[in-house]
Design a protein around this motif. Structure first.
Motif, PDB file in Angstrom:
ATOM      1  N   LYS A 127       0.842  -1.208   0.000  1.00  0.00           N
ATOM      2  CA  LYS A 127       0.000   0.000   0.000  1.00  0.00           C
ATOM      3  C   LYS A 127       0.878   1.259   0.000  1.00  0.00           C
ATOM      4  O   LYS A 127       0.665   2.189   0.771  1.00  0.00           O
ATOM      5  CB  LYS A 127      -0.939   0.007   1.215  1.00  0.00           C
ATOM      6  N   PHE A 128       1.846   1.293  -0.915  1.00  0.00           N
ATOM      7  CA  PHE A 128       2.807   2.397  -0.886  1.00  0.00           C
ATOM      8  C   PHE A 128       2.170   3.746  -1.210  1.00  0.00           C
ATOM      9  O   PHE A 128       2.777   4.797  -0.959  1.00  0.00           O
ATOM     10  CB  PHE A 128       3.982   2.126  -1.831  1.00  0.00           C
ATOM     11  N   HIS A 129       0.926   3.744  -1.750  1.00  0.00           N
ATOM     12  CA  HIS A 129       0.276   5.029  -2.037  1.00  0.00           C
ATOM     13  C   HIS A 129       0.052   5.844  -0.767  1.00  0.00           C
ATOM     14  O   HIS A 129      -0.195   7.053  -0.836  1.00  0.00           O
ATOM     15  CB  HIS A 129      -1.064   4.810  -2.749  1.00  0.00           C
ATOM     16  N   LEU A 130       0.166   5.200   0.393  1.00  0.00           N
ATOM     17  CA  LEU A 130      -0.047   5.913   1.650  1.00  0.00           C
ATOM     18  C   LEU A 130       1.096   6.860   2.000  1.00  0.00           C
ATOM     19  O   LEU A 130       0.983   7.628   2.957  1.00  0.00           O
ATOM     20  CB  LEU A 130      -0.254   4.910   2.796  1.00  0.00           C
ATOM     21  N   VAL A 131       2.188   6.815   1.239  1.00  0.00           N
ATOM     22  CA  VAL A 131       3.247   7.800   1.494  1.00  0.00           C
ATOM     23  C   VAL A 131       2.796   9.189   1.065  1.00  0.00           C
ATOM     24  O   VAL A 131       3.412  10.192   1.421  1.00  0.00           O
ATOM     25  CB  VAL A 131       4.565   7.442   0.770  1.00  0.00           C
ATOM     26  N   GLN A 132       1.702   9.239   0.301  1.00  0.00           N
ATOM     27  CA  GLN A 132       1.128  10.522  -0.092  1.00  0.00           C
ATOM     28  C   GLN A 132       0.340  11.092   1.078  1.00  0.00           C
ATOM     29  O   GLN A 132      -0.375  10.371   1.775  1.00  0.00           O
ATOM     30  CB  GLN A 132       0.205  10.327  -1.301  1.00  0.00           C
ATOM     31  N   ASP A 133       0.458  12.385   1.310  1.00  0.00           N
ATOM     32  CA  ASP A 133      -0.251  13.040   2.409  1.00  0.00           C
ATOM     33  C   ASP A 133      -1.756  12.965   2.170  1.00  0.00           C
ATOM     34  O   ASP A 133      -2.244  13.365   1.121  1.00  0.00           O
ATOM     35  CB  ASP A 133       0.184  14.505   2.506  1.00  0.00           C
ATOM     36  N   HIS A 134      -2.490  12.446   3.167  1.00  0.00           N
ATOM     37  CA  HIS A 134      -3.936  12.284   3.028  1.00  0.00           C
ATOM     38  C   HIS A 134      -4.719  13.144   4.015  1.00  0.00           C
ATOM     39  O   HIS A 134      -5.818  12.791   4.406  1.00  0.00           O
ATOM     40  CB  HIS A 134      -4.325  10.811   3.210  1.00  0.00           C
ATOM     41  N   GLY A 135      -4.167  14.264   4.446  1.00  0.00           N
ATOM     42  CA  GLY A 135      -4.932  15.155   5.307  1.00  0.00           C
ATOM     43  C   GLY A 135      -4.434  15.186   6.741  1.00  0.00           C
ATOM     44  O   GLY A 135      -3.371  14.668   7.076  1.00  0.00           O
ATOM     45  N   THR A 162       0.934  -1.650  -4.606  1.00  0.00           N
ATOM     46  CA  THR A 162      -0.351  -1.099  -4.204  1.00  0.00           C
ATOM     47  C   THR A 162      -1.394  -1.477  -5.243  1.00  0.00           C
ATOM     48  O   THR A 162      -1.061  -1.783  -6.391  1.00  0.00           O
ATOM     49  CB  THR A 162      -0.302   0.435  -4.046  1.00  0.00           C
ATOM     50  N   ALA A 163      -2.644  -1.459  -4.823  1.00  0.00           N
ATOM     51  CA  ALA A 163      -3.756  -1.641  -5.757  1.00  0.00           C
ATOM     52  C   ALA A 163      -4.445  -0.316  -6.028  1.00  0.00           C
ATOM     53  O   ALA A 163      -5.404  -0.260  -6.791  1.00  0.00           O
ATOM     54  CB  ALA A 163      -4.769  -2.641  -5.190  1.00  0.00           C
ATOM     55  N   MET A 164      -3.954   0.746  -5.388  1.00  0.00           N
ATOM     56  CA  MET A 164      -4.584   2.057  -5.510  1.00  0.00           C
ATOM     57  C   MET A 164      -3.633   3.026  -6.195  1.00  0.00           C
ATOM     58  O   MET A 164      -2.666   3.479  -5.580  1.00  0.00           O
ATOM     59  CB  MET A 164      -4.953   2.603  -4.127  1.00  0.00           C
ATOM     60  N   PRO A 165      -3.852   3.338  -7.467  1.00  0.00           N
ATOM     61  CA  PRO A 165      -3.003   4.337  -8.111  1.00  0.00           C
ATOM     62  C   PRO A 165      -3.057   5.639  -7.325  1.00  0.00           C
ATOM     63  O   PRO A 165      -4.119   6.038  -6.851  1.00  0.00           O
ATOM     64  CB  PRO A 165      -3.648   4.510  -9.495  1.00  0.00           C
ATOM     65  N   PRO A 166      -1.936   6.293  -7.138  1.00  0.00           N
ATOM     66  CA  PRO A 166      -1.920   7.543  -6.373  1.00  0.00           C
ATOM     67  C   PRO A 166      -2.889   8.564  -6.943  1.00  0.00           C
ATOM     68  O   PRO A 166      -3.015   8.712  -8.157  1.00  0.00           O
ATOM     69  CB  PRO A 166      -0.466   8.020  -6.516  1.00  0.00           C
ATOM     70  N   THR A 167      -3.598   9.260  -6.070  1.00  0.00           N
ATOM     71  CA  THR A 167      -4.539  10.291  -6.502  1.00  0.00           C
ATOM     72  C   THR A 167      -3.961  11.662  -6.193  1.00  0.00           C
ATOM     73  O   THR A 167      -3.456  11.900  -5.101  1.00  0.00           O
ATOM     74  CB  THR A 167      -5.890  10.141  -5.774  1.00  0.00           C
ATOM     75  N   GLY A 168      -4.030  12.553  -7.156  1.00  0.00           N
ATOM     76  CA  GLY A 168      -3.599  13.924  -6.924  1.00  0.00           C
ATOM     77  C   GLY A 168      -2.109  14.152  -7.066  1.00  0.00           C
ATOM     78  O   GLY A 168      -1.654  15.278  -7.130  1.00  0.00           O
ATOM     79  N   ALA A 169      -1.329  13.096  -7.103  1.00  0.00           N
ATOM     80  CA  ALA A 169       0.119  13.250  -7.235  1.00  0.00           C
ATOM     81  C   ALA A 169       0.635  12.233  -8.242  1.00  0.00           C
ATOM     82  O   ALA A 169       0.108  11.138  -8.357  1.00  0.00           O
ATOM     83  CB  ALA A 169       0.812  13.047  -5.887  1.00  0.00           C
ATOM     84  N   MET A 211      -7.988   2.267   2.334  1.00  0.00           N
ATOM     85  CA  MET A 211      -8.103   2.170   3.786  1.00  0.00           C
ATOM     86  C   MET A 211      -7.826   3.509   4.452  1.00  0.00           C
ATOM     87  O   MET A 211      -8.224   3.742   5.589  1.00  0.00           O
ATOM     88  CB  MET A 211      -7.136   1.106   4.310  1.00  0.00           C
ATOM     89  N   SER A 212      -7.146   4.400   3.739  1.00  0.00           N
ATOM     90  CA  SER A 212      -6.798   5.698   4.313  1.00  0.00           C
ATOM     91  C   SER A 212      -7.919   6.728   4.165  1.00  0.00           C
ATOM     92  O   SER A 212      -7.785   7.853   4.641  1.00  0.00           O
ATOM     93  CB  SER A 212      -5.540   6.232   3.628  1.00  0.00           C
ATOM     94  N   ALA A 213      -9.022   6.356   3.494  1.00  0.00           N
ATOM     95  CA  ALA A 213     -10.086   7.322   3.216  1.00  0.00           C
ATOM     96  C   ALA A 213     -10.687   7.870   4.504  1.00  0.00           C
ATOM     97  O   ALA A 213     -11.087   7.116   5.388  1.00  0.00           O
ATOM     98  CB  ALA A 213     -11.168   6.677   2.358  1.00  0.00           C
TER      99      ALA A 213
END
Length: 254
Positions: A127-135, A162-169, A211-213
């Protein structure tokens, strides 16, 4: 082959297509080639670490999860177990931790021992997309994972999935933050669509909802086509039931 050449691996693909094999197979190969290999795998939740450990042990890999629960359980055993000492002694092939546990001073100390540094081959992040700031509630420890580039031996290969392409970055922006440098890594991206949802998989929402939503806008747009109303309605209602109340507004029927 790319790992054998010392290249890092970046892989984006749908859930349940076998991404975890990227963590397991290299360890099995290292065992055959060197007699023993060692990997660290960073995951976001205790539930996921438990699932990963179960799957890895099933494949014959000596695996331990280190979190507050397993440390407490180890301290209650007779004789008392000391997981951090077990890491230093090289008793495990796969060590599964959260990014916060990576900062534990005792684990850091053991990871600097000669046995550990001689055997460490791979560093994985699921889930490496979680390195992106999510708030505001973002787990900042994810952004600090990159410091391990300088803490681990330079020949350690990194494997991130990850299964989630990074959003916003841009994915490349995130890879830069993890100190991935071209041409020293291989980037593979497969479709993340789930074209064949059936009664056994419709209860899984992780592939569509990060999961970070924290709020509806954190969830990328996803369209689910159902062949029949009989299947479509229970699929929609089950997903709605599993979502926290403050995220329910992200689901709509058409």
């Amino acid at each position: 082959m790319d790992l054998a050449k010392g290249k890092d691996i970046v892989f984006i693909g749908a859930c349940r297509i076998g991404k975890s094999a990227l963590f397991y197979v290299p360890l099995m190969a290292a065992r055959l080639r060197f007699g023993q290999g060692l990997a660290i795998l960073v995951v976001p939740t205790k539930a996921l670490s438990k699932d990963q450990a179960k799957a890895a042990n099933k494949r014959g890999l000596c695996t331990i999860t280190i979190n507050s629960d397993t440390l407490r359980d180890a301290s209650c055993q007779m004789p008392q177990r000391k997981p951090f000492d077990e890491v230093a002694e090289g008793l495990w092939e796969l060590i599964i931790v959260s990014p916060e546990m990576l900062k534990h001073p005792e684990l850091n100390k053991k990871m600097q021992t000669k046995v550990f540094r001689d055997h460490i081959r791979f560093f994985g992040v699921d889930k490496f997309h979680l390195v992106q700031d999510h708030g505001e509630d973002f787990r900042s420890a994810y952004q600090e994972i990159s410091v391990w580039r300088s803490c681990l031996p330079p020949d350690v290969c990194w494997i991130i999935t990850t299964a989630m392409p990074p959003t916003g970055a841009s994915p490349y922006t995130m890879l830069n933050s993890l100190r991935f440098k071209e041409p020293e890594y291989i980037f593979r991206k497969l479709p993340v669509d789930r074209p064949h949802i059936n009664s056994s998989t419709m209860y899984d929402i992780a592939w569509a909802i990060p999961m970070s939503a924290k709020k509806p806008k954190d969830i990328p747009k996803c369209i689910i086509f159902c062949h029949t109303i009989e299947f479509g309605y229970p699929s929609w209602s089950e997903r709605k039931r599993r979502l926290p109340g403050h995220l329910n507004s992200c689901l709509s029927q058409y």
